[in-house]
Design an enzyme around this catalytic site. Sequence first.
Site, PDB file in Angstrom:
ATOM      1  N   LYS A 136      18.160 -15.574   4.391  1.00  0.00           N
ATOM      2  CA  LYS A 136      18.274 -14.363   5.198  1.00  0.00           C
ATOM      3  C   LYS A 136      19.687 -13.791   5.161  1.00  0.00           C
ATOM      4  CE  LYS A 136      14.057 -13.789   6.594  1.00  0.00           C
ATOM      5  NZ  LYS A 136      13.263 -12.666   6.031  1.00  0.00           N
TER       6      LYS A 136
ATOM      7  N   TYR B 123      16.260 -21.276   5.229  1.00  0.00           N
ATOM      8  CA  TYR B 123      15.887 -19.949   5.745  1.00  0.00           C
ATOM      9  C   TYR B 123      17.122 -19.121   6.083  1.00  0.00           C
ATOM     10  CZ  TYR B 123      13.727 -16.600   9.020  1.00  0.00           C
ATOM     11  OH  TYR B 123      13.312 -15.465   9.677  1.00  0.00           O
TER      12      TYR B 123
END
Length: 317
Positions: free
Chosen positions: A185, A181
Site C-alpha cells: 500500500k 500489505y
Amino acid sequence: MGGMTARDGGTTGICCGRVVAVTGAGRGLGRAHALAFAAEGARVVVNDLGAGPDGAGSSAAPAHEVAAEIRARGGEAVVHDGDIATAQGAASLVATALEAFGRLDTVVNNAGFLRDRMLVNLDEDDWNAVLRVHLTGHFLPLRYAAAHWRAETRAGRAPDARIVNTTSGAGLLGSVGQGNYAAAKAGIVGLTLVAAAELARYGVRVNAVAPAARTRMTEAVFAETMAAPAAGAFDAMAPDNVSPLVVWLGSAASAGVTGRVFEAEGGRVTVMEGWRPGPTADRGARWTPAQAGEAAVRLLAAAEPPGRVYGARAEGE
C-alpha cells in the site's frame, strides 16, 4: 444517457457518458464503488476474480451478481473476470471496456486480499502474493489504460481520464502483522505520484484513497471497530460511505486534482500530507558518526512525532 436510480434519490449524473472499470468489484468497497458510479450515469466494467479472502480460488459469480444488480436498477454493466495482476488480464480489462462501450474514462484500482503474519512468520509466498495482487494489480491496469489514453492523445482525441488507486492507513503509517500489505500500500502511493506526473500530458489525473470500511479484509481483523451499529444509527463503517469521494475523483469534475492522497471514513474526508522536509542541519562538511548522531538527536527533538503504527502498543502499555 440515463444511469440507474439511486435509492436515496441524491444522484446528480456527475458521471453520465463515462465508462468506468472497477477492479475487485464483486464485493465490499469495489461493489459499492461500481454501484455508485452506475447510479451517477456511468457504464461500468465490473472486474472480479472471485477469489477468497486470502486469494485462493476463483469464481465469476460475484462480478456477475454486481453487474446484474446494476442492470436491474436501469444501469449498464459488463463483467470482466480476468486476473488484473497479469499482463493479459489487465490488457483484456481495457479491451472489454472498448469492445462493450467504445471508450474508457476511469479506472478504479481496488482488488486485493490479505495474508497477515508477523514478520518473523511471514514467508516468501505470502509476501509475494500480497504484493502481486495489490501493487502489481494496480500497476498493470494503470499501464494498459495509460497506453490507450496516450494513443488517444496522439490521434487527436484528448482524454479527460481518471485513475483512482486504493492505498491504506497501513501504507501511510504501518500496521503490526501486515508487513506485506503495508509495503504494497505504501508502494501504491509512490506509484500514484509517479503516474500523476507522467500521465498529465495525456489528460489523465491520478489520485489515491485510503478508505476505512467494513469489508472481508477488515471485519475480522478489526472486529470491534468494524461492528455494525444499532438499527437506525449512522453506519460509519459502511463501504458506501467511501464511494462518493471515489466517484467524484473518477469524474470530470475533479479536473486539476492529481497526485493527491485522501482518507475517507464514515462522514469524514481528509487530504493526507506526505513526507516533507522537517528540521535540518547542514555542517558544510562531512559529519563524523558521533556528530551526525548528535545532530540527529537535536533535529528529532524539534520534529513532529510520527503517527503511531496501527496495532502498536502505546508507551507504558
